[in-house]
Enzyme design. Sequence first.
Site, PDB file in Angstrom:
ATOM      1  N   TYR A   1     -40.887   0.719  56.578  1.00 51.66           N
ATOM      2  CA  TYR A   1     -40.153   1.832  55.981  1.00 51.66           C
ATOM      3  C   TYR A   1     -38.696   1.723  56.373  1.00 51.66           C
ATOM      4  O   TYR A   1     -38.373   1.577  57.548  1.00 51.66           O
ATOM      5  CB  TYR A   1     -40.725   3.169  56.462  1.00 51.66           C
ATOM      6  CG  TYR A   1     -40.028   4.377  55.873  1.00 51.66           C
ATOM      7  CD1 TYR A   1     -40.186   4.699  54.530  1.00 51.66           C
ATOM      8  CD2 TYR A   1     -39.227   5.206  56.660  1.00 51.66           C
ATOM      9  CE1 TYR A   1     -39.557   5.814  53.978  1.00 51.66           C
ATOM     10  CE2 TYR A   1     -38.596   6.324  56.120  1.00 51.66           C
ATOM     11  CZ  TYR A   1     -38.769   6.619  54.778  1.00 51.66           C
ATOM     12  OH  TYR A   1     -38.144   7.730  54.250  1.00 51.66           O
TER      13      TYR A   1
ATOM     14  N   ASP B   1     -34.033  -3.343  61.506  1.00 56.87           N
ATOM     15  CA  ASP B   1     -33.979  -1.892  61.327  1.00 56.87           C
ATOM     16  C   ASP B   1     -34.511  -1.268  62.616  1.00 56.87           C
ATOM     17  O   ASP B   1     -35.716  -1.190  62.830  1.00 56.87           O
ATOM     18  CB  ASP B   1     -34.811  -1.477  60.108  1.00 56.87           C
ATOM     19  CG  ASP B   1     -34.747   0.036  59.866  1.00 56.87           C
ATOM     20  OD1 ASP B   1     -34.187   0.744  60.725  1.00 56.87           O
ATOM     21  OD2 ASP B   1     -35.255   0.486  58.830  1.00 56.87           O
TER      22      ASP B   1
ATOM     23  N   LYS C   1     -31.969   8.360  64.118  1.00 54.96           N
ATOM     24  CA  LYS C   1     -32.792   9.053  65.115  1.00 54.96           C
ATOM     25  C   LYS C   1     -32.106   9.225  66.479  1.00 54.96           C
ATOM     26  O   LYS C   1     -31.206  10.044  66.589  1.00 54.96           O
ATOM     27  CB  LYS C   1     -34.155   8.368  65.197  1.00 54.96           C
ATOM     28  CG  LYS C   1     -34.826   8.450  63.808  1.00 54.96           C
ATOM     29  CD  LYS C   1     -36.256   8.083  63.668  1.00 54.96           C
ATOM     30  CE  LYS C   1     -36.734   8.438  62.256  1.00 54.96           C
ATOM     31  NZ  LYS C   1     -37.355   7.398  61.492  1.00 54.96           N
TER      32      LYS C   1
HETATM   33  C1  PLP Z   1     -36.800   7.111  59.956  1.00 55.37           C
HETATM   34  C2  PLP Z   1     -36.523   5.726  59.522  1.00 55.37           C
HETATM   35  C3  PLP Z   1     -35.562   5.424  58.538  1.00 55.37           C
HETATM   36  C4  PLP Z   1     -34.885   6.485  57.734  1.00 55.37           C
HETATM   37  O1  PLP Z   1     -34.055   7.301  58.495  1.00 55.37           O
HETATM   38  P1  PLP Z   1     -33.649   8.738  57.902  1.00 55.37           P
HETATM   39  O2  PLP Z   1     -32.663   9.261  58.894  1.00 55.37           O
HETATM   40  O3  PLP Z   1     -34.915   9.530  57.821  1.00 55.37           O
HETATM   41  O4  PLP Z   1     -33.051   8.497  56.567  1.00 55.37           O
HETATM   42  C5  PLP Z   1     -35.261   4.091  58.296  1.00 55.37           C
HETATM   43  N1  PLP Z   1     -35.876   3.116  58.970  1.00 55.37           N
HETATM   44  C6  PLP Z   1     -36.813   3.353  59.897  1.00 55.37           C
HETATM   45  C7  PLP Z   1     -37.444   2.210  60.644  1.00 55.37           C
HETATM   46  C8  PLP Z   1     -37.183   4.668  60.194  1.00 55.37           C
HETATM   47  O5  PLP Z   1     -38.144   4.905  61.087  1.00 55.37           O
END
Ligand code: PLP
Length: 418
Positions: free
Chosen positions: A140, A233, A261
């Site tokens: 994701y 990521d 985050k």
């Molecule tokens: C939460 C998440 C995102 C998206 O971040 P948002 O601040 O919710 O847009 C992207 N990549 C990873 C791995 C995530 O866990």
Amino acid sequence: MSQKSELLFNESKKYLPGGVNSPVRAFKPYPFFVDHGKGSCLYDVDGNKYIDYCLGYGPLVLGHVNKKIVEDITTQLSCGTTFGVPSEKEIQLAKMVVDRVPCADMVRFTNSGTEATMSAIRLARAATNSKKIIKFIGSYHGAHDAVLVKSGSGAVGLPDSPGVPSEATENTILVPFNDKQAIEDIIKEYSGDIACIIVEPIMGNIGCIAPKDDYLSFLRKITSDNGIILIFDEVITGFRIASGGAQEYYGVTPDLVTFGKIVGGGFPIGAFAGKKEFMNMIAPEGNVYQAGTFSGNPISITGGISTLTQLGADFYSSMHDKGEYLRTGIKEVLSDLSIDYTVVGVESMFQVYFTSNDVYNYDDAQTCDVKAFDKYFHNLLDNGVFIAPSQFECGFISRSHNISDLDKTIESIKSSLI
Ligand SMILES: *Cc1c(COP(=O)(O)O)cnc(C)c1O
């Protein structure tokens, strides 16, 4: 007791689609409505207390209502909340990221992880003058069009959502995680037209899947050899797994990294960072466009500084110990019961997969008994423990979780599964 939560959810559904502002929150029959958080716990409007392992889906590495963050944000509030001109704290947080993260020479702050991955992919495409991106099945990277493909395998994925035109994902190539051959084949097939591989170094949005053996260094080598940009990521793993993120933990340095985050300390944020040669392509230094009204806003930036300041070596060693303690405790409890399970996790990330298979990728995760997970989730909730309501999310520990929280959780897991 959950009378008020049920009433609020029914009311909420009239005004907010599905009663929530992000889909996973709407678990059945209705989610509890929170009154407040404190330390390791959430308190709902009906007076129930939960030990919280969701932690806002990852950001709250210091727990709820951290004293220093509250003080620093309160001070910042009285100095202004958004400026539209630069402020010194943006440099301060950028330096903290650069000091900690191996691949980071420079940083651009955004407002979400979604924006960060969208921009990093744009930058990778610009830098390589190539269109295709490789993404792992089940990973994701936020909710933008190009990465909303996670199901099904095969060379090119169809969008997961109506409203995303197939043209938006036709350059997104899906491969299974932890599979070297699949990457080699794809790179041969699309040779010269691949901009980047984007990877969660530890997959955290399909439960919790660690890279197998030298998989990340394999990705590093094959991307370098083929002029492909490697993007980690680290929206989840950044500042959680180690001070320098998963790239420090595994000793593999990507070209670009995305954060979110934790780097905002509980306020909305995202960031991408990388080598100077790439980052200087971003506008206004370069011509790769990227912008945001609230980007670098002083509240999120202060939340980030306040958080990172508190994450020293002692923090990481205690998170390591707590993670081991919890996973060992869960394994002991489960080994006495006749159910199929696999306890997984790295440092302060954990999950129980309801399958006896090892889980190395999306297909392995699909062998889980999601009904068993659902029962486990609800029983845990009744026992005062809140984990994310899906087999395919990950649990998080914070500095506020003490041994008595962990013991109570292990006990609750036992009674949830009997
Ligand atoms: C939460 C998440 C995102 C998206 O971040 P948002 O601040 O919710 O847009 C992207 N990549 C990873 C791995 C995530 O866990």
